[in-house]
Scaffold this motif. Structure first.
Motif, PDB file in Angstrom:
ATOM      1  N   LEU A  55       0.810  -1.218   0.000  1.00 53.69           N
ATOM      2  CA  LEU A  55       0.000   0.000   0.000  1.00 53.69           C
ATOM      3  C   LEU A  55       0.847   1.273   0.000  1.00 53.69           C
ATOM      4  O   LEU A  55       0.320   2.366   0.227  1.00 53.69           O
ATOM      5  N   PHE A  56       2.132   1.166  -0.286  1.00 56.01           N
ATOM      6  CA  PHE A  56       2.995   2.346  -0.269  1.00 56.01           C
ATOM      7  C   PHE A  56       2.483   3.435  -1.210  1.00 56.01           C
ATOM      8  O   PHE A  56       2.447   4.621  -0.842  1.00 56.01           O
ATOM      9  N   GLY A  57       2.076   3.080  -2.414  1.00 54.18           N
ATOM     10  CA  GLY A  57       1.573   4.067  -3.369  1.00 54.18           C
ATOM     11  C   GLY A  57       0.335   4.792  -2.869  1.00 54.18           C
ATOM     12  O   GLY A  57       0.310   6.032  -2.809  1.00 54.18           O
ATOM     13  N   PRO A  58      -0.726   4.070  -2.491  1.00 54.57           N
ATOM     14  CA  PRO A  58      -1.915   4.749  -1.966  1.00 54.57           C
ATOM     15  C   PRO A  58      -1.641   5.571  -0.713  1.00 54.57           C
ATOM     16  O   PRO A  58      -2.186   6.664  -0.552  1.00 54.57           O
ATOM     17  N   LEU A  59      -0.770   5.072   0.178  1.00 54.75           N
ATOM     18  CA  LEU A  59      -0.467   5.831   1.393  1.00 54.75           C
ATOM     19  C   LEU A  59       0.338   7.090   1.081  1.00 54.75           C
ATOM     20  O   LEU A  59       0.232   8.090   1.799  1.00 54.75           O
ATOM     21  N   THR A  60       1.128   7.060   0.014  1.00 56.04           N
ATOM     22  CA  THR A  60       1.818   8.275  -0.416  1.00 56.04           C
ATOM     23  C   THR A  60       0.811   9.332  -0.857  1.00 56.04           C
ATOM     24  O   THR A  60       0.958  10.525  -0.536  1.00 56.04           O
ATOM     25  N   MET A  61      -0.207   8.912  -1.584  1.00 54.70           N
ATOM     26  CA  MET A  61      -1.248   9.862  -1.979  1.00 54.70           C
ATOM     27  C   MET A  61      -1.985  10.405  -0.755  1.00 54.70           C
ATOM     28  O   MET A  61      -2.324  11.598  -0.696  1.00 54.70           O
ATOM     29  N   VAL A  62      -2.202   9.563   0.243  1.00 52.47           N
ATOM     30  CA  VAL A  62      -2.872  10.003   1.472  1.00 52.47           C
ATOM     31  C   VAL A  62      -2.048  11.061   2.189  1.00 52.47           C
ATOM     32  O   VAL A  62      -2.575  12.091   2.629  1.00 52.47           O
ATOM     33  N   THR A  63      -0.729  10.833   2.318  1.00 53.15           N
ATOM     34  CA  THR A  63       0.111  11.764   3.076  1.00 53.15           C
ATOM     35  C   THR A  63       0.218  13.126   2.407  1.00 53.15           C
ATOM     36  O   THR A  63       0.523  14.122   3.067  1.00 53.15           O
ATOM     37  N   LEU A  64      -0.048  13.202   1.102  1.00 59.15           N
ATOM     38  CA  LEU A  64      -0.057  14.479   0.398  1.00 59.15           C
ATOM     39  C   LEU A  64      -1.459  15.090   0.352  1.00 59.15           C
ATOM     40  O   LEU A  64      -1.603  16.319   0.356  1.00 59.15           O
ATOM     41  N   ALA A  65      -2.474  14.233   0.312  1.00 61.96           N
ATOM     42  CA  ALA A  65      -3.841  14.729   0.176  1.00 61.96           C
ATOM     43  C   ALA A  65      -4.416  15.230   1.499  1.00 61.96           C
ATOM     44  O   ALA A  65      -5.178  16.207   1.518  1.00 61.96           O
ATOM     45  N   VAL A  66      -4.079  14.598   2.616  1.00 61.80           N
ATOM     46  CA  VAL A  66      -4.655  14.985   3.905  1.00 61.80           C
ATOM     47  C   VAL A  66      -4.336  16.435   4.263  1.00 61.80           C
ATOM     48  O   VAL A  66      -5.243  17.184   4.664  1.00 61.80           O
ATOM     49  N   PRO A  67      -3.078  16.899   4.151  1.00 59.40           N
ATOM     50  CA  PRO A  67      -2.826  18.317   4.447  1.00 59.40           C
ATOM     51  C   PRO A  67      -3.630  19.260   3.557  1.00 59.40           C
ATOM     52  O   PRO A  67      -4.134  20.290   4.031  1.00 59.40           O
ATOM     53  N   ALA A  68      -3.745  18.912   2.267  1.00 60.87           N
ATOM     54  CA  ALA A  68      -4.525  19.758   1.360  1.00 60.87           C
ATOM     55  C   ALA A  68      -5.986  19.803   1.784  1.00 60.87           C
ATOM     56  O   ALA A  68      -6.614  20.870   1.787  1.00 60.87           O
ATOM     57  N   LEU A  69      -6.528  18.660   2.160  1.00 60.57           N
ATOM     58  CA  LEU A  69      -7.922  18.602   2.589  1.00 60.57           C
ATOM     59  C   LEU A  69      -8.141  19.435   3.856  1.00 60.57           C
ATOM     60  O   LEU A  69      -9.076  20.248   3.934  1.00 60.57           O
ATOM     61  N   VAL A  70      -7.259  19.248   4.847  1.00 54.99           N
ATOM     62  CA  VAL A  70      -7.402  19.993   6.107  1.00 54.99           C
ATOM     63  C   VAL A  70      -7.208  21.488   5.864  1.00 54.99           C
ATOM     64  O   VAL A  70      -7.967  22.321   6.367  1.00 54.99           O
ATOM     65  N   GLY A  71      -6.186  21.845   5.076  1.00 55.33           N
ATOM     66  CA  GLY A  71      -5.945  23.254   4.792  1.00 55.33           C
ATOM     67  C   GLY A  71      -7.111  23.901   4.076  1.00 55.33           C
ATOM     68  O   GLY A  71      -7.480  25.052   4.378  1.00 55.33           O
ATOM     69  N   GLY A  72      -7.710  23.172   3.134  1.00 56.43           N
ATOM     70  CA  GLY A  72      -8.866  23.713   2.427  1.00 56.43           C
ATOM     71  C   GLY A  72     -10.061  23.894   3.325  1.00 56.43           C
ATOM     72  O   GLY A  72     -10.781  24.902   3.231  1.00 56.43           O
ATOM     73  N   LEU A  73     -10.284  22.930   4.228  1.00 62.55           N
ATOM     74  CA  LEU A  73     -11.438  23.020   5.125  1.00 62.55           C
ATOM     75  C   LEU A  73     -11.253  24.109   6.181  1.00 62.55           C
ATOM     76  O   LEU A  73     -12.204  24.810   6.535  1.00 62.55           O
ATOM     77  N   VAL A  74     -10.022  24.245   6.706  1.00 61.76           N
ATOM     78  CA  VAL A  74      -9.779  25.258   7.739  1.00 61.76           C
ATOM     79  C   VAL A  74      -9.935  26.656   7.167  1.00 61.76           C
ATOM     80  O   VAL A  74     -10.543  27.540   7.792  1.00 61.76           O
ATOM     81  N   THR A  75      -9.389  26.879   5.981  1.00 66.93           N
ATOM     82  CA  THR A  75      -9.471  28.217   5.370  1.00 66.93           C
ATOM     83  C   THR A  75     -10.704  28.394   4.503  1.00 66.93           C
ATOM     84  O   THR A  75     -11.033  29.509   4.090  1.00 66.93           O
ATOM     85  N   TRP A  76     -11.379  27.294   4.225  1.00 67.72           N
ATOM     86  CA  TRP A  76     -12.549  27.271   3.349  1.00 67.72           C
ATOM     87  C   TRP A  76     -12.232  27.932   1.996  1.00 67.72           C
ATOM     88  O   TRP A  76     -12.966  28.757   1.482  1.00 67.72           O
TER      89      TRP A  76
END
Length: 326
Positions: free
Chosen positions: A182-203
C-alpha cells in the motif's frame, strides 16, 4: 562487490548464506523513486522565495509541524527502533499503526526500508553497507563523492537488498506485506490529507494548495534530507563517546529535527537500545514517546540502556573516536 558477504544478523554458520542483493526495481518503480526524491526536493528549493511575503500562513506552519512530527516519529520509533532493531514489543494494532505512520514519510515501502537498514548495520562502513560515506576512500575528493553517495546517491541505485536475508520476519507477517504493497496509496494520502485539512480550515482552494505545498511536498523533502543526513553527516562529523566498530558519530545540531536519531554513535554501539541520547542534555524525542507508550501499556519489554552497559561502552571507546575503515 562480493554478494555473499557474511553478516552477524543472519548468522555466519550458514553453509550457503543468502546473497545480500536480490534483483532490481522495475523501470516504472525506479522512475517513481526519482519522482519521490525530486518533486519534494524542487518544492523545498522553491520554498524560500515562495515564503517571502506570500504563500505561507499559520495554518500551513501548524499543519507542516504536525505532519512532520507524526511521520518522522513513524520512521524513528516505528521503522527504525521497532521494526528494524526490536527495541520494544507491541501488539498487532500498534504494529500496524507504526508501520502506516512510517510509510506516510515517503521513504520507501517498509520491507525495503528495514532490509536496507539491517544491511547497513551488518556491514556498517564496510563493503556491503548500502550508504557509507567512506565507500570511496578518505581523500577530500573521495569523501565528497562518498558524502553524495551516503546522502542521496544510494537511494537512486535500482538494486534491491535481499529481504529474505535481512527481513524474513516482516516477510512472514501478512499485515506488513499489506502495508508494503500500500505504499503508493499511502503516499497519496500523506499528500492529500494536508490539502484537505488546509482547504477546510481556510474554506478556500488556495488554502488547500498552500497546505499541499508546505505540509505535503516541503515537509516530505525536509524529512528526507534530515533522515539522509543521519546516513551521511553522522558517519563523518561529530563526537564518538562510545565504542562502535564503525565511524558513527553524534551530531547535536540534528537532534531535534531527527527526533533523537542523530545521537548516532550510541545507536551503533548498542543498536537495540530504545534510547539513543543518553548523556546529559541529549534530547531524544523518540525515546520519550516510547516511554509514554510503555506507561500507557501500548508497548512492553522496552530495551532501555543500563548504566553498567553504557559505562562499559564508554570505557572501551578509542580516545580518537576510531579510525576510518580501510
Amino acid at each position: 562487490m562480493d554478494m555473499t558477504l557474511a553478516d552477524p544478523q543472519t548468522g555466519t554458520g550458514d553453509r550457503a548464506p543468502k546473497p545480500i542483493m536480490a534483483g532490481a526495481r522495475r523501470p516504472a518503480a525506479h522512475a517513481a523513486v526519482y519522482a519521490f526524491v525530486l518533486v519534494p526536493l524542487l518544492a523545498l528549493a522553491a520554498a524560500v522565495p515562495l515564503a517571502w511575503g506570500w504563500g505561507l500562513t499559520w495554518t500551513d506552519v501548524a499543519l507542516t509541524a504536525a505532519m512532520y512530527t507524526m511521520t518522522c516519529l513513524g520512521v524513528t520509533v516505528g521503522f527504525h527502533r521497532y521494526f528494524t532493531h526490536g527495541a520494544f514489543k507491541a501488539g498487532r494494532i500498534m504494529r500496524i499503526t507504526l508501520a502506516v505512520a512510517g510509510t506516510l514519510a515517503v521513504q520507501g515501502p517498509i520491507l525495503h526500508w528495514v532490509a536496507d537498514h539491517r544491511r547497513h548495520h551488518a556491514f556498517s562502513d564496510r563493503e556491503g553497507d548500502p550508504h557509507s560515506p567512506w565507500a570511496y576512500g578518505t581523500s577530500p575528493a573521495a569523501l565528497a563523492r562518498g558524502f553524495w553517495h551516503a546522502h542521496l546517491g544510494w537511494v537512486l541505485d535500482p538494486k534491491l537488498t535481499n529481504q529474505e536475508r535481512f527481513a524474513p520476519d516482516l516477510l512472514a507477517d501478512r499485515d506488513m506485506r499489506l502495508v508494503h504493497r500500500l505504499f503508493g496509496p499511502l503516499t497519496m494520502v500523506t499528500l492529500a490529507v494536508p490539502a484537505l485539512v488546509g482547504g477546510l480550515v481556510t474554506w478556500s482552494w488556495w488554502g488547500a494548495v498552500t497546505a499541499f505545498f508546505w505540509a505535503g511536498l516541503v515537509r516530505v523533502a525536509l524529512l528526507h534530507h534530515v533522515t539522509w543526513s543521519v546516513n551521511s553527516v553522522c558517519h563523518i562529523w561529530g563526537d564518538r563517546p562510545f565504542a562502535s566498530r564503525d565511524r558513527s558519530a553524534n551530531f547535536w545540531p540534528l537532534a531535534i529535527l531527527s527526533m533523537g536519531e542523530s545521537w548516532h554513535n550510541l545507536h551503533h554501539a548498542d543498536p537495540t537500545s530504545a534510547r539513543h541520547g543518553v548523556r546529559r542534555g541529549e534530547i531524544d524525542v523518540s525515546a520519550r514517546l516510547i516511554w509514554v507508550f510503555e506507561k500507557l501499556g501500548w508497548v512492553h519489554s522496552v530495551r532501555w540502556p543500563t548504566p553498567e552497559r553504557l559505562a562499559r561502552l564508554a570505557a572501551s571507546a578509542p580516545a580518537t573516536g576510531g579510525t576510518p575503515p580501510a
